[in-house]
Design a protein around this motif. Structure first.
Motif, PDB file in Angstrom:
ATOM      1  N   GLU A 132      -1.403   3.851   6.194  1.00 24.34           N
ATOM      2  CA  GLU A 132      -1.352   3.701   4.748  1.00 24.34           C
ATOM      3  C   GLU A 132      -2.338   4.637   4.054  1.00 24.34           C
ATOM      4  N   ARG A 133      -3.418   5.020   4.755  1.00 24.90           N
ATOM      5  CA  ARG A 133      -4.454   5.858   4.142  1.00 24.90           C
ATOM      6  C   ARG A 133      -4.157   7.336   4.284  1.00 24.90           C
ATOM      7  N   PHE A 155       0.817  -1.205   0.000  1.00 27.72           N
ATOM      8  CA  PHE A 155       0.000   0.000   0.000  1.00 27.72           C
ATOM      9  C   PHE A 155       0.857   1.264   0.000  1.00 27.72           C
ATOM     10  N   ALA A 156       1.954   1.263   0.762  1.00 26.62           N
ATOM     11  CA  ALA A 156       2.819   2.439   0.823  1.00 26.62           C
ATOM     12  C   ALA A 156       3.424   2.762  -0.532  1.00 26.62           C
ATOM     13  N   VAL A 159      -4.438   2.217  -2.838  1.00 21.56           N
ATOM     14  CA  VAL A 159      -5.145   2.653  -1.639  1.00 21.56           C
ATOM     15  C   VAL A 159      -6.438   3.358  -2.030  1.00 21.56           C
ATOM     16  N   THR A 160      -6.408   4.161  -3.091  1.00 21.50           N
ATOM     17  CA  THR A 160      -7.615   4.840  -3.571  1.00 21.50           C
ATOM     18  C   THR A 160      -8.664   3.827  -4.007  1.00 21.50           C
ATOM     19  N   ASP A 175       2.001   2.228  -3.456  1.00 24.82           N
ATOM     20  CA  ASP A 175       1.000   2.317  -4.513  1.00 24.82           C
ATOM     21  C   ASP A 175      -0.225   3.102  -4.038  1.00 24.82           C
ATOM     22  N   PRO A 176      -0.132   4.441  -4.019  1.00 26.15           N
ATOM     23  CA  PRO A 176      -1.269   5.252  -3.569  1.00 26.15           C
ATOM     24  C   PRO A 176      -2.541   5.014  -4.392  1.00 26.15           C
ATOM     25  N   ASP A 228      -1.841   9.474   3.406  1.00 28.97           N
ATOM     26  CA  ASP A 228      -1.354  10.269   2.297  1.00 28.97           C
ATOM     27  C   ASP A 228      -2.289  10.293   1.104  1.00 28.97           C
ATOM     28  N   THR A 229      -3.406   9.599   1.194  1.00 26.37           N
ATOM     29  CA  THR A 229      -4.332   9.522   0.071  1.00 26.37           C
ATOM     30  C   THR A 229      -5.356  10.632   0.191  1.00 26.37           C
TER      31      THR A 229
END
Length: 147
Positions: A142-143, A116-117, A123-124, A119-120, A145-146
């Protein structure tokens, strides 16, 4: 001597009511391709989920944590996420292992956190689900920065 350790990665999927049938079939076939084409997978199944609130399920078995890492980071796995996740309303993901090392659970969580870190956009896709629970669900870190 006993058999090798096995990790079973299992997902259960409830599809969105408006998911086009042909796209759902394409996503299911892509899951089957993962089983056939990702070398780390020793056996697998994809099919209807019976006895619950989910429509489909999949299970992929790998022999060890390095196989798990290879499976999770396979380019085909990421393609399946891109095609399939927009069709999914709710998802549960779990791992089952007979590895008695207590650190295995932390290693599994770390593999997901790294995925996840790095591949933003993934996460989206995950955030677009109605619900997502289990061992591979991203945590708040992990969420963050999205957008």
């Amino acid at each position: 001597m006993g058999r090798d350790t096995v990790i079973h990665h299992q997902i259960r999927l409830a599809m969105r009511p408006d998911a086009p049938r042909d796209k759902v079939e394409e996503a299911l076939e892509m899951l089957r391709r993962m089983g056939r084409e990702i070398d780390a997978v020793t056996y697998w199944t994809v099919g209807r989920d019976v006895g619950g609130d989910f429509d489909y399920g999949a299970m992929f078995a790998v022999e060890d944590i390095e196989g798990y890492r290879a499976y999770m980071h396979a380019p085909l796995h990421r393609r399946v996420d891109e095609i399939g996740l927009p069709l999914v309303r709710d998802m549960v993901s779990h791992d089952l292992t007979d590895d008695e090392d207590p650190a295995t659970a932390d290693r599994i969580r770390q593999i997901h956190a790294e995925r996840f870190a790095g591949d933003p956009a993934l996460v989206t896709l995950i955030e677009g689900l109605g619900s997502y629970a289990g061992s591979s669900a991203p945590g708040p870190a992990e969420r963050e920065d999205t957008p």
